[in-house]
Design an enzyme around this catalytic site. Sequence first.
Site, short mmCIF file in Angstrom:
data_model
loop_
_atom_site.label_atom_id
_atom_site.label_comp_id
_atom_site.label_asym_id
_atom_site.label_seq_id
_atom_site.Cartn_x
_atom_site.Cartn_y
_atom_site.Cartn_z
N GLU A 120 0.80 -1.24 0.00
CA GLU A 120 0.00 0.00 0.00
C GLU A 120 0.83 1.28 0.00
OE1 GLU A 120 -2.75 -0.41 3.27
OE2 GLU A 120 -3.67 -2.19 2.43
N HIS A 154 -10.50 -6.38 -1.79
CA HIS A 154 -11.55 -6.33 -0.76
C HIS A 154 -12.72 -5.60 -1.41
CE1 HIS A 154 -8.79 -7.70 2.32
NE2 HIS A 154 -7.91 -6.80 1.92
C1 XIL Z 1 -5.75 -6.53 8.56
C2 XIL Z 1 -6.00 -7.72 9.46
O1 XIL Z 1 -6.94 -8.59 8.87
C3 XIL Z 1 -6.47 -7.28 10.81
O2 XIL Z 1 -6.58 -8.38 11.68
C4 XIL Z 1 -5.47 -6.26 11.39
O3 XIL Z 1 -5.94 -5.78 12.61
C5 XIL Z 1 -5.26 -5.12 10.41
O4 XIL Z 1 -4.85 -5.62 9.17
N1 XIL Z 1 -4.92 -4.89 3.78
C6 XIL Z 1 -3.85 -5.63 4.18
C7 XIL Z 1 -3.96 -6.51 5.37
O5 XIL Z 1 -2.83 -5.66 3.48
O6 XIL Z 1 -2.73 -6.64 6.03
C8 XIL Z 1 -5.01 -6.01 6.33
O7 XIL Z 1 -5.15 -6.98 7.37
C9 XIL Z 1 -6.30 -5.80 5.59
C10 XIL Z 1 -6.15 -4.76 4.53
#
Ligand code: XIL
Length: 352
Positions: free
Chosen positions: A156, A233
């Site tokens: 990111e 997502h």
């Molecule tokens: C999220 C996890 O699922 C949570 O448990 C944590 O508290 C925060 O991170 N993008 C990503 C992931 O690259 O690492 C993230 O995971 C979700 C969004």
Amino acid sequence: MKLTNIVTLLTLLLMAAPLASAEPSGPLPLRELADRRGFDIGASVVALPLREEPKYAEVLAREYNLLTVANSLKFSMVHPERDRYDFADADFIVNFGLQHGLRVRGHTLLWHKMEPGWLKNGQFTRDESIAILGDHIKTVVERYRGRIYAWDVVNEAIEDSGGWRDSTWFRAVGSDYVDLAFRMAHEADPDALLFYNDFGAEGMNAKSDAVYEMVRGMLERGVPIHGVGLQMHVQLGAAAWADDLARNIRRLNALGLEVQITEFDVRLPMPPPPDSYKSQANIHRKMLRACLDAPNCTAFITWGFTDKHSWIPRFFGGFGAALPFDEQYNPKPAYEAMSQELGREEVRFEVY
Ligand code: XIL
């Protein structure tokens, strides 16, 4: 009833008992279907339920041939103090994966979230920051050399607008930090596949254009990068841009890069409206198909696998039920769709 008949009846019952109690011979697990076509089907994994819920471990090992370490390798978890690393949870997950024949992905070396206080609040010079970066990457990647086959090196780094995201590393080092991190990771494990990973860069838009330009530049400069991770997502309605996903995967293929769908989930408004599980399944089907149809798309990974342990309800208020298994580990229509897609005959059209 005669005694001999009773004995015969009992014998028959005893013989039938193990058959009756065995698992019904249903459709093949996803992993079996994926193995047959040389494809990786995966899920991200968190340590606590893997340690404490037999069902979690059982479904993971049965259905998937790849896992991503979801949280336990993030900076704050694995490197909580400047001179202390904590590998307990990551080791547990990696060992579980390898013992059960799953490939293991590392997530993630650098991210603007989940940074420990000593790093976030430390006032380091550029050189000090580069030294910290080098120590972190070398220590973590070397430890899992030959065991973690692919890393999300940088997560990111780009804004939705296409500009650089402000972060500890960007401020301390400048945009060079991305090249540096990939070079360091490559030195620590020359055989590992190195990915840039982001969200919202799945279809064709300003952000995916910026990611494309960034990785093209990296390749031109000889930076060791092997693929782009598309998180995905998404929400209901995403099926509309499955073709855009296919186009984006194609342009990355033209650069010689792999693509993996790294964090797929389809969040539903809660309580889920009628038919939403069907629409969710359709999105799984279309996106998985786009990946399977692209020669450079090598893995399809969901962010978790059971709704019991999903990040969605905590991060997106009013949403949930985003994964292929429900909270009781029952397969949902999304699972069926994935199973059908993986089992689909590969159709190749020849042009004469
Ligand atoms: C999220 C996890 O699922 C949570 O448990 C944590 O508290 C925060 O991170 N993008 C990503 C992931 O690259 O690492 C993230 O995971 C979700 C969004």
